[in-house]
Design an enzyme around this catalytic site. Structure first.
Site, PDB file in Angstrom:
ATOM      1  N   SER A   1       0.824  -1.204   0.000  1.00 28.46           N
ATOM      2  CA  SER A   1       0.000   0.000   0.000  1.00 28.46           C
ATOM      3  C   SER A   1       0.868   1.269   0.000  1.00 28.46           C
ATOM      4  O   SER A   1       1.586   1.499  -0.961  1.00 28.46           O
ATOM      5  CB  SER A   1      -0.949  -0.067   1.205  1.00 28.46           C
TER       6      SER A   1
ATOM      7  N   HIS B   1      -7.436  -5.567   0.894  1.00 26.72           N
ATOM      8  CA  HIS B   1      -6.284  -4.740   1.258  1.00 26.72           C
ATOM      9  C   HIS B   1      -5.513  -5.245   2.481  1.00 26.72           C
ATOM     10  O   HIS B   1      -4.289  -5.321   2.456  1.00 26.72           O
ATOM     11  CB  HIS B   1      -6.745  -3.303   1.484  1.00 26.72           C
TER      12      HIS B   1
END
Ligand SMILES: *[C@@H]1O[C@H](CO)[C@@H](O)[C@H](O)[C@H]1NC(C)=O
Length: 434
Positions: free
Chosen positions: A202, A407
């Protein structure tokens, strides 16, 4: 002796001082975990082993599970002291020191720390899996988080009467342009290697793209870049919290400077309250807690281990500067990948133009492998595609083969090893010819 050598020598001196016996530090939210889960209303609900893990810091956790751990400090050109956690070899396999081991630097995402890659424990967490597979594993910590909240001259706790504390005036741009180069130079100096592999999650990918573009000389030091949940463009972001904040990205910072808020999501009582109220294993509301986590990090019902929530909350969030959030907000709103927007007048002073310069991804010439998921709210498919098209040297785009992988699963997913880490290790092995 050149200036860089002096720096390396002084850095090594700091390392030796901090490696000593001092592994008895605690996790960022240990006090709150102790108050609620050990002494308070939740006492007796979780195993002592889990609670012990929740209160240990990263080096303490790694040592507890029988892995070798070294603590290192790299100093940035602007004086931030960054703590790196190194697992130089495995415990069960590949368990002797060997200078020929390929080096991997692993960089965490927003609000996180090196803890992301160890909390799930041996056999599951990335750091242990890579160490067992024969890699020399270095876990980075970005400026401002729990482990890198230090500076040669600035005090992170200083509250000026007017204006901002200079310690906190950074976004992820500085993490990319200054922290990564400092960590990479440090690691290469210690290991004597010409290059390393980089795994970013990320924001750990965003900062890499910043480095590759603004400091292109660093591309030559990267053997490969494994981008987990890659984030550059965020036009198609579907995260409701970031999406709601985005149009106000700049006013958030103005308000923050008026009220003197620079650092956010560190030791947050709110977060611990969520953990306490909703996340205990037998609480019927645990489902609410899981959904909150999904809201923040993307849905992941199948690969989510709810029992581990208190442990995750003990280590995350680990603290960021408000400007990191504001910088992402600017991107969602306009669909840009560009440098921090200070407002037209300040931009003119800083950049010589009213608008911030774009971050040119074609300058990122390190070989990049993108690992993405179908339902990741932060790294939406059209944004990943655009990144893929614009990178200077994209090698492979790999969809994680699981319908609900999201995620947070890149770091916490129960099946991340078989779905993602083993594949990454195979790529690194084929590059290294192991
Ligand atoms: C979830 O975590 C608990 C506590 O560490 C562990 O005992 C259990 O095996 C885990 N479950 C899965 C599915 O990984």
């Amino acid at each position: 002796m050149c200036k860089a050598d002096v720096l390396v020598v002084s850095v090594v001196a700091i390392v030796c001082a901090s490696v000593a016996p001092g592994l008895a530090r605690r996790s960022p939210n240990a006090d709150l975990i102790e108050e609620y889960y050990v002494k308070g209303p939740e006492a007796g609900r979780y195993s002592n082993n889990l609670l012990e893990d929740a209160m240990l810091d990263v080096p303490g956790l790694i040592a507890k599970y029988g892995y070798p751990i070294e603590i290192h400090n790299a100093i940035t050109e602007d004086g931030y002291i960054l703590e790196l956690h190194r697992i130089p070899h495995g415990r069960d396999e590949n368990n002797v020191p060997d200078p020929r081991k390929p080096v991997v630097l692993v960089q965490h995402g927003l609000c996180s720390s090196s803890a992301d890659f160890v909390v799930m424990g041996p056999g599951t967490a990335l750091a242990y899996v890579f160490a067992e597979a024969g890699f020399d594993v270095w876990l980075g910590n970005a400026r401002g988080n729990y482990y890198s909240r230090r500076h040669l001259t600035l005090d992170p706790d200083y509250k000026p009467d007017t204006g901002r504390n200079d310690f906190w005036t950074f976004s992820w741009e500085e993490i990319g342009s200054k922290d990564l180069p400092a960590m990479i130079d440090y690691i290469l100096a210690i290991t004597g290697k010409p290059g390393l592999h980089y795994v970013g999650h990320s924001q750990g990918t965003t900062v890499f793209f910043v480095m590759g573009s603004l400091r292109p000389e660093y591309n030559n030091k990267i053997i490969s870049m494994q981008a987990y949940a890659p984030v550059a463009y965020m036009e198609h972001n579907t995260n409701p919290i970031l999406g709601a904040l985005a149009p106000y990205a700049n006013s958030i910072e103005v308000l923050a400077s008026i009220f003197g808020i620079d650092e956010i999501l560190s030791k947050s009582p709110f977060y611990a309250w969520i953990g306490n109220k909703f996340c205990s294993d037998e609480a019927i509301s645990q489902i609410v807690c899981s959904h909150l986590l999904f809201l923040i990090g993307g849905r992941s019902e199948e690969l989510h281990n709810a029992t581990m929530l208190p442990l995750k909350l003990a280590h995350t969030p680990a603290g960021i500067s408000l400007r990191q959030l504001a910088h992402y907000g600017q991107h969602i709103h306009k669909g840009y990948f560009r440098r921090y927007n200070y407002g037209p007048i300040s931009n003119l002073i800083v950049y010589g133009s009213f608008q911030p310069p774009l971050i040119d991804l074609s300058l990122v010439t390190a070989p990049v492998f993108l690992h993405y998921a179908e339902v990741d709210p932060f790294a939406a498919l059209p944004d990943v595609d655009r990144l893929w098209r614009e990178l200077g040297r994209p090698i492979q785009k790999i969809l994680v083969p699981h319908r609900t992988f999201s995620h947070v699963d890149f770091m916490w997913g129960t099946e991340a090893k078989s779905l993602l880490y083993d594949k990454t290790i195979n790529i690194l092995r084929s590059i290294e010819d192991l």
